[in-house]
Write a protein that holds these residues in place. Structure first.
Motif, PDB file in Angstrom:
ATOM      1  N   THR A 299       0.807  -1.206   0.000  1.00 57.67           N
ATOM      2  CA  THR A 299       0.000   0.000   0.000  1.00 57.67           C
ATOM      3  C   THR A 299       0.846   1.264   0.000  1.00 57.67           C
ATOM      4  O   THR A 299       0.443   2.288  -0.556  1.00 57.67           O
ATOM      5  CB  THR A 299      -0.928   0.010   1.235  1.00 57.67           C
ATOM      6  N   GLN A 300       2.003   1.198   0.601  1.00 64.41           N
ATOM      7  CA  GLN A 300       2.843   2.405   0.693  1.00 64.41           C
ATOM      8  C   GLN A 300       3.160   2.970  -0.683  1.00 64.41           C
ATOM      9  O   GLN A 300       3.414   4.156  -0.838  1.00 64.41           O
ATOM     10  CB  GLN A 300       4.142   2.113   1.429  1.00 64.41           C
ATOM     11  N   TRP A 301       3.150   2.101  -1.720  1.00 62.88           N
ATOM     12  CA  TRP A 301       3.463   2.579  -3.065  1.00 62.88           C
ATOM     13  C   TRP A 301       2.293   3.309  -3.711  1.00 62.88           C
ATOM     14  O   TRP A 301       2.426   3.838  -4.802  1.00 62.88           O
ATOM     15  CB  TRP A 301       3.911   1.417  -3.931  1.00 62.88           C
ATOM     16  N   GLN A 302       1.136   3.313  -3.033  1.00 58.98           N
ATOM     17  CA  GLN A 302      -0.007   4.020  -3.580  1.00 58.98           C
ATOM     18  C   GLN A 302      -0.187   5.377  -2.904  1.00 58.98           C
ATOM     19  O   GLN A 302      -1.190   6.046  -3.062  1.00 58.98           O
ATOM     20  CB  GLN A 302      -1.265   3.159  -3.427  1.00 58.98           C
ATOM     21  N   ILE A 303       0.770   5.764  -2.085  1.00 58.84           N
ATOM     22  CA  ILE A 303       0.727   7.050  -1.394  1.00 58.84           C
ATOM     23  C   ILE A 303       1.955   7.848  -1.789  1.00 58.84           C
ATOM     24  O   ILE A 303       3.087   7.402  -1.600  1.00 58.84           O
ATOM     25  CB  ILE A 303       0.698   6.849   0.139  1.00 58.84           C
ATOM     26  N   GLN A 304       1.758   8.996  -2.339  1.00 61.82           N
ATOM     27  CA  GLN A 304       2.878   9.837  -2.757  1.00 61.82           C
ATOM     28  C   GLN A 304       3.584  10.411  -1.535  1.00 61.82           C
ATOM     29  O   GLN A 304       2.953  10.969  -0.650  1.00 61.82           O
ATOM     30  CB  GLN A 304       2.381  10.984  -3.641  1.00 61.82           C
ATOM     31  N   GLN A 305       4.901  10.236  -1.475  1.00 60.14           N
ATOM     32  CA  GLN A 305       5.698  10.814  -0.410  1.00 60.14           C
ATOM     33  C   GLN A 305       6.471  11.988  -0.991  1.00 60.14           C
ATOM     34  O   GLN A 305       7.378  11.804  -1.798  1.00 60.14           O
ATOM     35  CB  GLN A 305       6.657   9.770   0.170  1.00 60.14           C
ATOM     36  N   GLN A 306       6.099  13.176  -0.604  1.00 59.42           N
ATOM     37  CA  GLN A 306       6.727  14.362  -1.146  1.00 59.42           C
ATOM     38  C   GLN A 306       8.137  14.553  -0.604  1.00 59.42           C
ATOM     39  O   GLN A 306       8.990  15.156  -1.258  1.00 59.42           O
ATOM     40  CB  GLN A 306       5.886  15.601  -0.810  1.00 59.42           C
ATOM     41  N   ALA A 307       8.398  14.040   0.598  1.00 59.88           N
ATOM     42  CA  ALA A 307       9.727  14.201   1.191  1.00 59.88           C
ATOM     43  C   ALA A 307      10.733  13.336   0.472  1.00 59.88           C
ATOM     44  O   ALA A 307      10.392  12.339  -0.149  1.00 59.88           O
ATOM     45  CB  ALA A 307       9.680  13.829   2.668  1.00 59.88           C
ATOM     46  N   THR A 308      11.967  13.665   0.593  1.00 57.07           N
ATOM     47  CA  THR A 308      13.039  12.919  -0.068  1.00 57.07           C
ATOM     48  C   THR A 308      13.605  11.876   0.891  1.00 57.07           C
ATOM     49  O   THR A 308      14.823  11.747   1.043  1.00 57.07           O
ATOM     50  CB  THR A 308      14.162  13.866  -0.498  1.00 57.07           C
ATOM     51  N   SER A 309      12.706  11.127   1.501  1.00 52.00           N
ATOM     52  CA  SER A 309      13.127  10.191   2.535  1.00 52.00           C
ATOM     53  C   SER A 309      13.262   8.785   1.995  1.00 52.00           C
ATOM     54  O   SER A 309      12.845   7.819   2.615  1.00 52.00           O
ATOM     55  CB  SER A 309      12.112  10.191   3.680  1.00 52.00           C
ATOM     56  N   THR A 310      13.835   8.610   0.812  1.00 55.00           N
ATOM     57  CA  THR A 310      14.057   7.281   0.274  1.00 55.00           C
ATOM     58  C   THR A 310      15.253   6.652   0.950  1.00 55.00           C
ATOM     59  O   THR A 310      16.188   7.316   1.369  1.00 55.00           O
ATOM     60  CB  THR A 310      14.301   7.343  -1.238  1.00 55.00           C
ATOM     61  N   THR A 311      15.227   5.323   1.021  1.00 49.19           N
ATOM     62  CA  THR A 311      16.287   4.595   1.680  1.00 49.19           C
ATOM     63  C   THR A 311      17.580   4.688   0.902  1.00 49.19           C
ATOM     64  O   THR A 311      17.595   4.558  -0.307  1.00 49.19           O
ATOM     65  CB  THR A 311      15.898   3.112   1.802  1.00 49.19           C
ATOM     66  N   THR A 312      18.679   4.904   1.595  1.00 44.28           N
ATOM     67  CA  THR A 312      20.000   4.809   0.994  1.00 44.28           C
ATOM     68  C   THR A 312      20.780   3.756   1.741  1.00 44.28           C
ATOM     69  O   THR A 312      20.425   3.370   2.852  1.00 44.28           O
ATOM     70  CB  THR A 312      20.751   6.157   1.062  1.00 44.28           C
ATOM     71  N   THR A 313      21.850   3.288   1.144  1.00 39.84           N
ATOM     72  CA  THR A 313      22.618   2.218   1.790  1.00 39.84           C
ATOM     73  C   THR A 313      23.163   2.668   3.132  1.00 39.84           C
ATOM     74  O   THR A 313      23.388   1.843   4.015  1.00 39.84           O
ATOM     75  CB  THR A 313      23.775   1.776   0.884  1.00 39.84           C
ATOM     76  N   SER A 314      23.368   3.979   3.304  1.00 39.96           N
ATOM     77  CA  SER A 314      23.882   4.468   4.586  1.00 39.96           C
ATOM     78  C   SER A 314      22.835   4.357   5.687  1.00 39.96           C
ATOM     79  O   SER A 314      23.170   4.408   6.873  1.00 39.96           O
ATOM     80  CB  SER A 314      24.345   5.922   4.447  1.00 39.96           C
ATOM     81  N   ASP A 315      21.542   4.229   5.325  1.00 39.86           N
ATOM     82  CA  ASP A 315      20.476   4.070   6.316  1.00 39.86           C
ATOM     83  C   ASP A 315      20.392   2.641   6.849  1.00 39.86           C
ATOM     84  O   ASP A 315      19.699   2.390   7.829  1.00 39.86           O
ATOM     85  CB  ASP A 315      19.120   4.424   5.695  1.00 39.86           C
ATOM     86  N   ILE A 316      21.035   1.705   6.206  1.00 35.06           N
ATOM     87  CA  ILE A 316      20.904   0.293   6.539  1.00 35.06           C
ATOM     88  C   ILE A 316      22.115  -0.158   7.346  1.00 35.06           C
ATOM     89  O   ILE A 316      23.256   0.102   6.947  1.00 35.06           O
ATOM     90  CB  ILE A 316      20.790  -0.546   5.253  1.00 35.06           C
ATOM     91  N   PRO A 317      21.903  -0.835   8.483  1.00 35.18           N
ATOM     92  CA  PRO A 317      23.049  -1.357   9.246  1.00 35.18           C
ATOM     93  C   PRO A 317      23.956  -2.198   8.357  1.00 35.18           C
ATOM     94  O   PRO A 317      23.484  -2.941   7.490  1.00 35.18           O
ATOM     95  CB  PRO A 317      22.377  -2.208  10.332  1.00 35.18           C
ATOM     96  N   GLU A 318      25.244  -2.080   8.576  1.00 36.01           N
ATOM     97  CA  GLU A 318      26.220  -2.709   7.684  1.00 36.01           C
ATOM     98  C   GLU A 318      26.004  -4.210   7.561  1.00 36.01           C
ATOM     99  O   GLU A 318      26.111  -4.774   6.464  1.00 36.01           O
ATOM    100  CB  GLU A 318      27.629  -2.410   8.184  1.00 36.01           C
ATOM    101  N   HIS A 319      25.680  -4.880   8.689  1.00 36.54           N
ATOM    102  CA  HIS A 319      25.545  -6.335   8.639  1.00 36.54           C
ATOM    103  C   HIS A 319      24.283  -6.788   7.901  1.00 36.54           C
ATOM    104  O   HIS A 319      24.134  -7.972   7.599  1.00 36.54           O
ATOM    105  CB  HIS A 319      25.555  -6.926  10.059  1.00 36.54           C
ATOM    106  N   LEU A 320      23.379  -5.839   7.555  1.00 38.55           N
ATOM    107  CA  LEU A 320      22.149  -6.186   6.846  1.00 38.55           C
ATOM    108  C   LEU A 320      22.177  -5.779   5.375  1.00 38.55           C
ATOM    109  O   LEU A 320      21.256  -6.101   4.625  1.00 38.55           O
ATOM    110  CB  LEU A 320      20.947  -5.508   7.522  1.00 38.55           C
ATOM    111  N   GLN A 321      23.216  -5.082   4.946  1.00 37.08           N
ATOM    112  CA  GLN A 321      23.227  -4.535   3.591  1.00 37.08           C
ATOM    113  C   GLN A 321      23.249  -5.617   2.517  1.00 37.08           C
ATOM    114  O   GLN A 321      22.572  -5.507   1.499  1.00 37.08           O
ATOM    115  CB  GLN A 321      24.412  -3.584   3.414  1.00 37.08           C
ATOM    116  N   THR A 322      24.019  -6.684   2.738  1.00 33.20           N
ATOM    117  CA  THR A 322      24.098  -7.751   1.735  1.00 33.20           C
ATOM    118  C   THR A 322      22.735  -8.403   1.525  1.00 33.20           C
ATOM    119  O   THR A 322      22.303  -8.632   0.388  1.00 33.20           O
ATOM    120  CB  THR A 322      25.130  -8.817   2.150  1.00 33.20           C
ATOM    121  N   LEU A 323      22.021  -8.679   2.625  1.00 37.78           N
ATOM    122  CA  LEU A 323      20.694  -9.277   2.519  1.00 37.78           C
ATOM    123  C   LEU A 323      19.719  -8.312   1.858  1.00 37.78           C
ATOM    124  O   LEU A 323      18.937  -8.714   0.982  1.00 37.78           O
ATOM    125  CB  LEU A 323      20.185  -9.671   3.908  1.00 37.78           C
TER     126      LEU A 323
END
Length: 380
Positions: A299-323
């Motif tokens: 459902t989240q993809w049916q709601i426009q998010q005006q903020a630039t809060s998209t995930t970047t690799t720096s937002d993800i803990p290092e041990h979870l990035q590969t997964l």
């Protein structure tokens, strides 16, 4: 612009250069020698003639140590340094996970702009280069709506339908262009400004082809397989029976992607290709929301998010990035993920639970897929 090319990247680029973009030879040589580095040592190059490779590859290998050949290779590397913002190998953790399952995936991607865009949910919009005014308007309207909802618009930088889709996607900074030439070129040349705008407005431009590669006819189907492979679904906005976009649709179907087609007047030559696709099983759509619904995204993809809060690799803990990089937007079960990552089931489940708590992973019917942002949880 790149500061440098790593030795590991250089080994793969050298092999890709010597086999002149031949996927079969590239894979054969790595399998035989164990790595791109070992496949291109002076000693190994002398053994190529015994491996049943194409004579052109063998000849290039034998001549590679000559000063003129070394200079040509260096010129190509200098061009990459000048024109690339990133070089991504198929074995890298940030390589787009959508392409990983395919045996014919590009082993190297050369690009400008934001590499992370390639791992975001995308919808390809393709169609005739000589589109009607009606087709151009439809392409623009659908692209604008889908980009507004958060999808990246992916296409081949061609005239007509592609161009109209980009004009809309750029307004939401969600465009990806896949080229059939080297990174230093733009084809058609008239789209040089459009390409610059795509990069300047947060999009990216990629190619699997080395610098100085011309837009030869057989390169376009190779480009098209990347367009379709990256995307969740392919929309054919307008196409005649002889349109090259039907090739993209065929490739997408072989890759398991859903095909959407917009119908038109029964006497219109511009729409006969779309009508043919619908007869063959493509989904008829007359509103972009139908595409979102049929792809069954959260459902989240049916709601426009005006903020630039998209995930970047720096937002993800290092041990979870590969997964996280292994996850896609379609969904994979535990067995698939465990095999791809060579990870024990208990460790895998623990990491998946962490990603779910962070709002980065969604579990539906035993299949795990990505979510877009870490700022909000995913909903089914």
């Amino acid at each position: 612009m790149l500061n440098q090319i790593s030795k590991h990247q250089l080994d793969h680029i050298r092999l890709w250069y010597l086999v002149q973009h031949s996927l079969s030879s590239y894979q054969q040589l790595i399998h035989f020698f164990g790595s791109a580095e070992q496949a291109t040592t002076p000693t190994s190059l002398q053994q190529w003639s015994k491996l049943g490779l194409h004579k052109n590859h063998v000849q290039r290998a034998q001549q590679f140590q000559q000063p003129s050949e070394q200079q040509q290779f260096q010129n190509m590397l200098d061009c990459l340094l000048q024109h690339c913002d990133f070089i991504c190998l198929a074995e890298d953790s940030n390589y787009p996970s959508q392409l990983r399952p395919y045996a014919d995936k590009p082993p190297i991607l050369f690009g400008q702009g934001n590499l992370f865009n390639l791992s975001q949910p995308q919808i390809a919009i393709v169609g005739s280069r000589k589109a009607s005014p009606h087709g151009l308007q439809i392409s623009y309207d659908f692209a604008y709506y889908l980009a507004e909802k958060g999808f990246f618009i992916t296409s081949g930088l061609a005239q007509g339908i592609d161009q109209a889709a980009y004009a809309a996607g750029i307004k939401h900074q969600k465009t990806i262009a896949v080229m059939a030439t080297g990174i230093e070129q733009t084809y058609p040349a008239a789209h040089a400004q459009l390409r610059q705008q795509i990069v300047a407005e947060g999009g990216c431009v990629i190619t699997e082809f080395l610098p100085f590669t011309k837009p030869l006819q057989h390169h376009f189907p190779r480009r098209n397989r990347i367009v379709s492979g990256l995307s969740l679904g392919i929309l054919v906005a307008e196409a005649a029976l002889e349109s090259g976009s039907l090739i993209t649709a065929k490739l997408a179907a072989e890759q398991g992607r859903q095909i959407f087609a917009i119908p038109g007047h029964i006497y219109s030559e511009h729409h006969r290709g779309c009508h043919q696709l619908i007869r063959e099983g493509a989904t008829l759509v007359d509103h972009p929301e139908q595409i979102i619904e049929d792809l069954a995204l959260p459902t989240q993809w049916q709601i426009q998010q005006q903020a630039t809060s998209t995930t970047t690799t720096s937002d993800i803990p290092e041990h979870l990035q590969t997964l996280y990089q292994q996850l896609d937007w379609v969904g994979q079960d535990l067995d698939q993920l465990a095999t791809q990552l060579n990870m024990a089931a208990d460790a895998l489940i623990a990491q998946l639970m962490e990603l779910e708590l962070l709002g980065l992973c969604l579990q539906q019917a035993g299949r795990y897929s990505r979510c877009r942002a870490a700022t909000a949880p995913c909903f089914s």
